[in-house]
Design a protein around this motif. Structure first.
Motif, PDB file in Angstrom:
ATOM      1  N   THR A   1       0.851  -1.291   0.085  1.00 38.66           N
ATOM      2  CA  THR A   1       0.035   0.081   0.044  1.00 38.66           C
ATOM      3  C   THR A   1       0.935   1.257   0.031  1.00 38.66           C
ATOM      4  O   THR A   1       0.354   2.333   0.116  1.00 38.66           O
ATOM      5  N   ARG A   2       2.125   0.980  -0.207  1.00 45.27           N
ATOM      6  CA  ARG A   2       3.067   2.344  -0.327  1.00 45.27           C
ATOM      7  C   ARG A   2       2.826   3.140  -1.501  1.00 45.27           C
ATOM      8  O   ARG A   2       2.654   2.608  -2.428  1.00 45.27           O
ATOM      9  N   THR A   3       2.833   4.499  -1.140  1.00 44.45           N
ATOM     10  CA  THR A   3       2.855   5.315  -2.414  1.00 44.45           C
ATOM     11  C   THR A   3       3.865   5.390  -3.272  1.00 44.45           C
ATOM     12  O   THR A   3       4.957   5.207  -2.871  1.00 44.45           O
ATOM     13  N   ASP A   4       3.568   5.322  -4.592  1.00 49.21           N
ATOM     14  CA  ASP A   4       4.598   5.143  -5.585  1.00 49.21           C
ATOM     15  C   ASP A   4       4.334   6.129  -6.920  1.00 49.21           C
ATOM     16  O   ASP A   4       3.130   6.017  -7.253  1.00 49.21           O
ATOM     17  N   PRO A   5       5.202   7.010  -7.077  1.00 44.80           N
ATOM     18  CA  PRO A   5       4.768   7.902  -8.349  1.00 44.80           C
ATOM     19  C   PRO A   5       4.608   7.169  -9.622  1.00 44.80           C
ATOM     20  O   PRO A   5       3.739   7.850 -10.489  1.00 44.80           O
ATOM     21  N   PHE A   6       4.842   5.957  -9.834  1.00 46.94           N
ATOM     22  CA  PHE A   6       4.515   5.319 -10.971  1.00 46.94           C
ATOM     23  C   PHE A   6       3.233   4.575 -11.118  1.00 46.94           C
ATOM     24  O   PHE A   6       2.932   3.748 -11.878  1.00 46.94           O
ATOM     25  N   LEU A   7       2.491   4.609  -9.879  1.00 46.89           N
ATOM     26  CA  LEU A   7       1.402   3.802  -9.534  1.00 46.89           C
ATOM     27  C   LEU A   7       0.394   4.108 -10.732  1.00 46.89           C
ATOM     28  O   LEU A   7      -0.242   3.252 -11.325  1.00 46.89           O
ATOM     29  N   SER A   8      -0.007   5.522 -10.787  1.00 43.71           N
ATOM     30  CA  SER A   8      -1.018   6.007 -11.925  1.00 43.71           C
ATOM     31  C   SER A   8      -0.701   5.779 -13.394  1.00 43.71           C
ATOM     32  O   SER A   8      -1.588   5.441 -13.977  1.00 43.71           O
ATOM     33  N   ARG A   9       0.375   5.687 -13.599  1.00 39.03           N
ATOM     34  CA  ARG A   9       0.885   5.440 -14.994  1.00 39.03           C
ATOM     35  C   ARG A   9       0.971   3.766 -15.206  1.00 39.03           C
ATOM     36  O   ARG A   9       0.412   3.512 -16.316  1.00 39.03           O
ATOM     37  N   THR A  10       1.128   2.961 -14.296  1.00 44.53           N
ATOM     38  CA  THR A  10       0.978   1.730 -14.364  1.00 44.53           C
ATOM     39  C   THR A  10      -0.245   1.118 -14.484  1.00 44.53           C
ATOM     40  O   THR A  10      -0.670   0.399 -15.160  1.00 44.53           O
ATOM     41  N   VAL A  11      -1.224   1.745 -13.833  1.00 44.31           N
ATOM     42  CA  VAL A  11      -2.683   1.342 -13.865  1.00 44.31           C
ATOM     43  C   VAL A  11      -3.249   1.757 -14.998  1.00 44.31           C
ATOM     44  O   VAL A  11      -4.297   0.863 -15.563  1.00 44.31           O
ATOM     45  N   ALA A  12      -2.927   2.863 -15.554  1.00 43.89           N
ATOM     46  CA  ALA A  12      -3.285   3.380 -16.897  1.00 43.89           C
ATOM     47  C   ALA A  12      -3.030   2.486 -17.893  1.00 43.89           C
ATOM     48  O   ALA A  12      -3.701   2.105 -19.022  1.00 43.89           O
ATOM     49  N   LEU A  13      -1.663   1.898 -17.753  1.00 42.45           N
ATOM     50  CA  LEU A  13      -1.176   1.167 -19.006  1.00 42.45           C
ATOM     51  C   LEU A  13      -1.970  -0.206 -18.859  1.00 42.45           C
ATOM     52  O   LEU A  13      -1.753  -1.056 -19.931  1.00 42.45           O
ATOM     53  N   CYS A  14      -2.582  -0.646 -17.797  1.00 44.94           N
ATOM     54  CA  CYS A  14      -3.381  -1.602 -17.484  1.00 44.94           C
ATOM     55  C   CYS A  14      -4.875  -1.390 -18.070  1.00 44.94           C
ATOM     56  O   CYS A  14      -5.975  -2.139 -17.956  1.00 44.94           O
TER      57      CYS A  14
END
Length: 600
Positions: free
Chosen positions: A446-459
């Motif tokens: 559950t740690r915040t990661d700046p790449f998370l939004s990009r990753t879920v968008a690529l999914c």
């Protein structure tokens, strides 16, 4: 004029019987009453009235209709109407005793849920008192016989509920004789046997109560090779222990204790990590809790493959179980399966009827007969039905209840435009925040990661894609979210990364393309290969070389199959993952039916 079918078929006018000459006319009336308000074709009437129809069968039906019409002349609100395919009998809803029975049982169950047990008992007693014998007792048409069996089962269930209420109201000794007779006629009904045991125990006859249990256990073992159900076994244990909860209670005036019994639950497991869909769940609650929603209620959840339709339907069904205690049923129609053909409606009805306790040997072969039995068994009940993976409306229609407080949740990849009166719930990708929450929950980080939004968008904010990607991250401790994002950057990378030994996203999506005509596949492929994400009609014409009218028609085809979105009128957008899939499918020849397989 009253039409009585809960016993021998009768028609009464102001309490006096109306003469119906001949058994064939009575059978004909029974068939028309089964479908009151709906047309019955001449073919059905002939097939039901004769095993080997004579050449004069249609003429004889016409004559019988003429006689029936004469007998019903002057009946207020009733009419026998000739239609193109056959005949339709229009009668007021409350003119048929079976409909009154169903309505009163439904009202009794509502009163019972709300704690108004005295009213529930009165309504159930009135409903049971309508019966004069077995339903349609003198009619032997196959279709009528099948529906009659369902009505007889409803009667027994209502009697069982009435006995429970009378016990809760404090009756004991006065019920023993009645329950003894019922148990003798229906020795394998656990609910009746349990009520008899409790009535005997509360009458100070503990030994007799235990003897009733032993008798039932021997019968089950000898005839079915089974043991009594858990409810009956628990009651025996409590009687042996003189458990305090078995003692007679004195209810407060005007309010009796609510007694609930839960029928079988066949719903699949709810996902323990179900995440998101707050807007859709709220919309379902608002629509289904609206007093004007009507009954039975039907919801069609449609969307692309892997978008979470089944997960949402099953999750919501589990949330609604307490409101539908008369059974929770599930059937997978395999409309989009890589390994088997879609389930025929009669096969699906066989699954549902066996789930509801119908012995396999008692199932009729025909679709109409099975559908009629299923509707009859659901009538007056608060049941819940999940119909998963429907290919089209024709596969679903015979499974739908005709009356009662049943909630039906249907999942499909297509728009089922023929489902009149159903609530349509199109399901798209998850909201970005919900997609991130699901990814983190599955990955266990559950740690915040700046790449998370990009990753879920690529999914594509697509639930199945998110689950596969998050599972791969969870199972590779040395990876980080940026490592996952790097593997999802390209179309080929996504297709390969979102495939494991157990799940392959591209194969799931490709199943939808197999239902498209070849020209729609070619059109999709051409647009998917074009760099633009959104196409209007002129752009699509330029990309494909098709005329505007053909483009508009193919736009509609893709939208109907949930293989594209329409962000604004006359603009088509193919989602990221569907574009990837279009790149990886093999286009069939125009001379053959589509046979799509995903390729690496």
């Amino acid at each position: 004029m009253d039409f009585l079918v809960l016993g021998p078929v009768e028609v009464r006018e102001s309490g006096a019987p109306v003469r119906l000459r001949g058994m064939r006319r009575r059978r004909l009336l029974a068939l028309l009453l089964l479908n009151a308000g709906h047309a019955v074709s001449m073919d059905v009437l002939v097939d039901e009235l004769w095993e080997d129809p004579p050449a004069s069968a249609r003429h004889q039906v016409h004559n019988a209709i003429r006689d029936l019409r004469a007998a019903l002349t002057g009946s207020e609100g009733a009419g026998l109407i000739t239609v193109d395919v056959g005949y339709r009998l229009d009668v007021p809803a409350d003119a048929v005793d079976a409909q009154r029975f169903t309505d009163w049982v439904r009202a009794a169950r509502t009163a019972r849920r709300e704690g108004r047990d005295a009213e529930a008992m009165r309504l159930l007693q009135a409903a049971v008192d309508l019966w004069r014998g077995a339903a349609f007792a003198d009619i032997d048409c196959p279709l009528v016989t099948a529906v009659a069996a369902g009505l007889d089962e409803q009667r027994l269930t209502a009697v069982e509920e009435l006995m429970e209420l009378r016990l809760a109201a404090g009756e004991t000794g006065s019920l023993v004789a009645e329950l003894s007779a019922l148990t003798s006629r229906h020795p394998l009904r656990d609910a009746l046997r349990g009520s008899l045991m409790l009535a005997l125990y509360r009458s100070g006859r503990q030994a007799d109560a235990l003897a009733v249990y032993d008798e039932g256990r021997r019968l089950l073992a000898d005839e079915l090779g089974l043991e009594p159900g858990p409810r009956l076994r628990r009651l025996q244990t409590e009687i042996l222990a003189d458990a305090p909860q078995l003692q007679r209670r004195t209810p407060a005036p005007g309010r009796l204790p609510v007694v609930r019994s839960v029928r079988d639950n066949y719903l699949p497991r709810d996902l323990p990590d179900f995440t998101g869909r707050a807007a859709e769940l709220a919309r379902l609650d608002r629509a289904l809790d609206d007093p004007g929603a009507g009954s039975p209620r039907t919801v069609v959840i449609d969307g692309m493959g892997g978008i979470g339709k089944t997960a949402l339907a099953v999750h919501y069904a589990h949330r609604r179980t307490a409101d539908h205690l008369d059974g929770q049923y599930y059937v997978d129609l395999h409309g989009y399966s890589p390994v088997r053909a879609p389930l025929a409606p009669e096969e699906a009805l066989g699954v549902l009827l066996r789930s509801d306790g119908v012995e396999p040997g008692s199932l009729p072969a025909g679709l109409a007969e099975r559908s009629a039995i299923w509707r009859s068994r659901l009538a007056g009940r608060r049941a819940l039905l999940v119909i998963d993976n429907a290919a089209d409306a024709a596969q679903v229609a015979p499974l739908l209840p005709g009356a009662g407080d049943t909630l039906t949740l249907i999942t499909t990849r297509r728009k089922l435009t023929a489902m009149d009166g159903a609530l349509s719930l199109p399901l798209g990708p998850l909201a970005p925040a919900e997609a991130e929450a699901l990814f983190q929950r599955v990955a266990g980080d559950t740690r915040t990661d700046p790449f998370l939004s990009r990753t879920v968008a690529l999914c594509g904010h697509h639930p199945l894609a998110l689950r596969i990607a998050a599972t791969r991250l969870r199972d590779r401790p040395s990876w980080t979210v940026p490592d996952v994002a790097a593997r999802l950057r390209t179309s080929g990378g996504r297709a390969g990364f979102l495939r494991t030994a157990d799940r392959d996203l591209m194969s799931v999506l490709a199943l939808s393309y197999a239902h498209l005509p070849v020209e729609a596949l070619e059109f999709t492929r051409a647009l998917a290969l074009h760099p633009a994400a959104v196409h209007d009609i002129p752009q699509a014409c330029a990309a494909t070389g098709l005329a505007p009218s053909d483009v508009e028609r193919l736009f509609d085809t893709l939208l109907d199959h949930n293989l594209a979105d329409e962000p604004t009128p006359s603009h088509l957008a193919i989602p990221l993952l569907l574009r990837d899939c279009a790149h990886t499918v093999t286009l069939p020849s125009r001379d053959t039916a589509p046979q799509l397989t995903a390729v690496a």
